[in-house]
Design a protein around this motif. Structure first.
Motif, PDB file in Angstrom:
ATOM      1  N   SER A  44       0.842  -1.211   0.000  1.00 46.91           N
ATOM      2  CA  SER A  44       0.000   0.000   0.000  1.00 46.91           C
ATOM      3  C   SER A  44       0.872   1.255   0.000  1.00 46.91           C
ATOM      4  CB  SER A  44      -0.921   0.008   1.221  1.00 46.91           C
ATOM      5  OG  SER A  44      -1.846  -1.044   1.138  1.00 46.91           O
ATOM      6  N   GLN A  81      -9.084   0.345  -0.640  1.00 52.48           N
ATOM      7  CA  GLN A  81      -9.913  -0.786  -0.214  1.00 52.48           C
ATOM      8  C   GLN A  81     -11.248  -0.320   0.368  1.00 52.48           C
ATOM      9  OE1 GLN A  81      -7.861  -3.329   2.525  1.00 52.48           O
ATOM     10  NE2 GLN A  81      -9.624  -4.658   2.853  1.00 52.48           N
ATOM     11  N   HIS A  82     -11.207   0.782   1.128  1.00 51.27           N
ATOM     12  CA  HIS A  82     -12.402   1.231   1.838  1.00 51.27           C
ATOM     13  C   HIS A  82     -12.924   2.527   1.237  1.00 51.27           C
ATOM     14  CE1 HIS A  82     -11.992  -1.844   4.864  1.00 51.27           C
ATOM     15  NE2 HIS A  82     -10.702  -1.557   4.932  1.00 51.27           N
ATOM     16  N   GLN A 131     -18.203   1.091  -3.655  1.00 48.11           N
ATOM     17  CA  GLN A 131     -16.937   0.884  -4.348  1.00 48.11           C
ATOM     18  C   GLN A 131     -17.100   1.079  -5.858  1.00 48.11           C
ATOM     19  OE1 GLN A 131     -13.969   1.380  -4.029  1.00 48.11           O
ATOM     20  NE2 GLN A 131     -12.925  -0.404  -3.212  1.00 48.11           N
ATOM     21  N   GLU A 150      -6.244  -3.632  -3.209  1.00 50.59           N
ATOM     22  CA  GLU A 150      -7.250  -4.498  -2.575  1.00 50.59           C
ATOM     23  C   GLU A 150      -8.653  -3.922  -2.762  1.00 50.59           C
ATOM     24  OE1 GLU A 150      -6.191  -6.656   0.833  1.00 50.59           O
ATOM     25  OE2 GLU A 150      -4.199  -5.787   0.940  1.00 50.59           O
ATOM     26  N   THR A 153     -11.498  -6.487  -1.964  1.00 55.68           N
ATOM     27  CA  THR A 153     -11.253  -7.471  -0.895  1.00 55.68           C
ATOM     28  C   THR A 153     -12.482  -7.724  -0.028  1.00 55.68           C
ATOM     29  OG1 THR A 153      -8.970  -6.802  -0.870  1.00 55.68           O
ATOM     30  CG2 THR A 153      -9.725  -8.009   1.055  1.00 55.68           C
ATOM     31  N   SER A 182      -3.358  -7.479  -4.611  1.00 57.35           N
ATOM     32  CA  SER A 182      -4.336  -8.383  -3.997  1.00 57.35           C
ATOM     33  C   SER A 182      -3.629  -9.547  -3.320  1.00 57.35           C
ATOM     34  CB  SER A 182      -5.280  -8.918  -5.079  1.00 57.35           C
ATOM     35  OG  SER A 182      -6.186  -9.830  -4.520  1.00 57.35           O
TER      36      SER A 182
END
Ligand code: ATP
Ligand code: MG
Length: 204
Positions: A44, A81-82, A131, A150, A153, A182
């Protein structure tokens, strides 16, 4: 077109050890490149360096031989990711998208976005629904390289495939570069042309 990272070394100022050391990586605009590595190994952090979220690194990141622009739109876009952490909770989804670009109707369909979701607040959507917006927002036509850290994920397998299929179609149509981070080696083996391991890139 190429995104190149040359002799990148990096450590967080609060830490004594380097997490990236003399790392070299070239991402080609007509390939999907996978990046794997142990948890905490610095994937990351590397993504943030490549997309100018981290700037205090040693070495150089260049897009077609030129440094990335310090102002204006960043042609290297990072998808986190978030999505809830990067989407303004005070904007309805239509504004979230319009701030970046005018998304054509066919992309809403390909990403499985329903018209009615555009009038919702971010907290009125599921993680997977949100997302899709986060990804679409990053697909402004000025984007040349996309980095997915990710990205799917936390999503179920069907949604994961739908989102990746839709993104890869755009990536191929526009000849964009795509780096996919990933832990899911099966996913990477299906969508990537090449896969690199972070440990093999570091020169400690
Ligand atoms: N803001 C920060 N300040 C200090 N240390 C950090 C910070 N962010 C990450 N680290 C540390 O840097 C190292 C690399 O973290 P990074 O998030 O890049 O790893 P990663 O390979 O993405 O891991 P994962 O697969 O779990 O997502 C870790 O040891 C982590 O604890
Ligand atoms: Mg990570």
């Amino acid at each position: 077109m190429e995104l190149t990272a040359s002799n990148i070394s990096f450590k967080y100022s609060s830490q004594s050890d380097y997490i990236l050391k003399d790392l070299n990586l070239t991402i080609d605009n007509n390939k999907v490149l996978g990046l794997v590595g142990d948890s905490g190994s610095g994937k990351s952090s590397l993504c943030k360096i490549l997309s100018s979220f981290i700037l205090n690194y040693e070495g150089e990141v260049r897009l077609d031989g030129k440094p990335l622009p310090k102002k204006g739109y960043n042609p290297v876009q990072l998808i986190f990711q978030h999505p809830e952490k990067v989407i303004n909770p005070k904007w309805k989804m239509r504004e979230v998208l319009n701030e970046s670009w005018q998304v054509p109707q066919e992309l809403f369909d390909e990403f499985g976005i329903q018209e009615s979701w555009l009038n919702r607040w971010p907290n009125e959507l599921s993680g997977g629904e949100l997302q899709r917006f986060s990804v679409l927002r990053s697909l402004n036509p000025k984007t040349k390289f996309l980095i997915a850290d990710e990205m799917t994920t936390m999503l179920d397998a069907v949604t994961q495939v739908q989102i990746f299929d839709a993104v890869i179609k755009v990536v191929k149509d526009r000849n964009m570069g795509f780096l996919v981070v990933s832990h899911d080696k099966d996913l990477l083996s299906v969508i990537c042309d090449d896969i690199v391991h972070l440990n093999d890139l570091n020169n400690f």
